[in-house]
Design a protein around this motif. Structure first.
Motif, short mmCIF file in Angstrom:
data_model
loop_
_atom_site.label_atom_id
_atom_site.label_comp_id
_atom_site.label_asym_id
_atom_site.label_seq_id
_atom_site.Cartn_x
_atom_site.Cartn_y
_atom_site.Cartn_z
N LYS A 1 -14.70 -12.92 3.20
CA LYS A 1 -15.64 -13.84 2.57
C LYS A 1 -16.67 -13.01 1.82
N ASP A 2 -17.04 -13.43 0.65
CA ASP A 2 -18.02 -12.71 -0.15
C ASP A 2 -19.33 -12.59 0.62
N GLY A 3 -19.93 -11.42 0.62
CA GLY A 3 -21.19 -11.21 1.30
C GLY A 3 -21.07 -10.72 2.72
N GLN A 4 -19.83 -10.67 3.25
CA GLN A 4 -19.63 -10.16 4.60
C GLN A 4 -19.23 -8.69 4.55
N VAL A 5 -18.99 -8.11 5.71
CA VAL A 5 -18.57 -6.72 5.81
C VAL A 5 -17.10 -6.61 5.39
N ALA A 6 -16.76 -5.52 4.71
CA ALA A 6 -15.37 -5.30 4.29
C ALA A 6 -14.46 -5.22 5.51
N ILE A 7 -13.24 -5.74 5.33
CA ILE A 7 -12.26 -5.72 6.42
C ILE A 7 -11.09 -4.80 6.10
N GLY A 8 -11.09 -4.22 4.91
CA GLY A 8 -9.99 -3.35 4.54
C GLY A 8 -10.15 -2.83 3.13
N ALA A 9 -9.05 -2.26 2.62
CA ALA A 9 -9.07 -1.68 1.28
C ALA A 9 -7.69 -1.82 0.64
N VAL A 10 -7.69 -1.90 -0.68
CA VAL A 10 -6.45 -1.97 -1.45
C VAL A 10 -5.80 -0.60 -1.44
N ARG A 11 -4.53 -0.55 -1.13
CA ARG A 11 -3.79 0.71 -1.13
C ARG A 11 -2.89 0.84 -2.36
N ARG A 12 -2.38 -0.30 -2.86
CA ARG A 12 -1.48 -0.24 -4.00
C ARG A 12 -1.50 -1.57 -4.74
N VAL A 13 -1.52 -1.49 -6.05
CA VAL A 13 -1.46 -2.69 -6.90
C VAL A 13 -0.08 -2.73 -7.54
N MET A 14 0.61 -3.84 -7.35
CA MET A 14 1.95 -4.02 -7.92
C MET A 14 1.89 -5.17 -8.92
N THR A 15 2.98 -5.44 -9.56
CA THR A 15 3.03 -6.50 -10.57
C THR A 15 2.71 -7.87 -9.98
N ASN A 16 3.30 -8.20 -8.82
CA ASN A 16 3.17 -9.54 -8.25
C ASN A 16 2.40 -9.59 -6.93
N ALA A 17 1.88 -8.47 -6.49
CA ALA A 17 1.19 -8.43 -5.20
C ALA A 17 0.33 -7.17 -5.11
N ILE A 18 -0.51 -7.15 -4.08
CA ILE A 18 -1.24 -5.93 -3.75
C ILE A 18 -0.94 -5.60 -2.30
N GLU A 19 -0.95 -4.32 -2.00
CA GLU A 19 -0.79 -3.88 -0.63
C GLU A 19 -2.18 -3.50 -0.13
N VAL A 20 -2.54 -4.06 1.01
CA VAL A 20 -3.88 -3.90 1.55
C VAL A 20 -3.78 -3.35 2.97
N HIS A 21 -4.67 -2.44 3.32
CA HIS A 21 -4.78 -2.00 4.71
C HIS A 21 -5.92 -2.80 5.34
N ILE A 22 -5.60 -3.58 6.35
CA ILE A 22 -6.60 -4.34 7.11
C ILE A 22 -6.97 -3.49 8.32
N GLU A 23 -8.26 -3.24 8.49
CA GLU A 23 -8.73 -2.42 9.60
C GLU A 23 -8.23 -2.97 10.93
N ASN A 24 -7.81 -2.06 11.80
CA ASN A 24 -7.38 -2.39 13.14
C ASN A 24 -6.10 -3.24 13.16
N TYR A 25 -5.36 -3.27 12.02
CA TYR A 25 -4.14 -4.07 11.94
C TYR A 25 -3.04 -3.31 11.23
N GLY A 26 -3.26 -2.95 9.97
CA GLY A 26 -2.23 -2.24 9.21
C GLY A 26 -2.07 -2.77 7.81
N GLN A 27 -0.93 -2.42 7.21
CA GLN A 27 -0.66 -2.76 5.81
C GLN A 27 -0.08 -4.17 5.71
N VAL A 28 -0.54 -4.91 4.70
CA VAL A 28 0.02 -6.23 4.38
C VAL A 28 0.10 -6.38 2.87
#
Length: 94
Positions: free
Chosen positions: A15-42
């Protein structure tokens, strides 16, 4: 809003204004790969993103799976446990 506007290492927010929960690892044509803290890649599709601005990616919470929502709710658990486990002789957390 285009996925191509997203940069690697952009912070990800539930949610905008809250603490970050992860970071973008890769940008693809139809999706992004994100690392969510304490969880992993999605992989997230454009419809799972509500906003892209100021180097941030804000998720569309209503478009996420129950598993991912649960993971987001626990993204900072490890940090909280680390603080709770600190002893009285440890230096203060800043």
């Amino acid at each position: 809003m285009k996925l191509s506007d997203i940069r690697n290492d952009a912070q990800v927010f539930a949610k905008d204004g809250q603490v970050a929960i992860g970071a973008v690892r890769r940008v693809m044509t139809n999706a992004i790969e994100v690392h969510i803290e304490n969880y992993g890649q999605v992989k997230l599709t454009q419809d799972q993103i509500s906003a892209i601005h100021d180097g941030k990616v804000v998720l569309a919470i209503d478009k996420l799976s129950d598993d991912l929502l649960a993971a987001i709710g626990h993204a900072h658990d490890r940090e909280l446990n680390d603080v709770a486990d600190r002893g009285k002789n440890d230096p203060p957390v800043s």
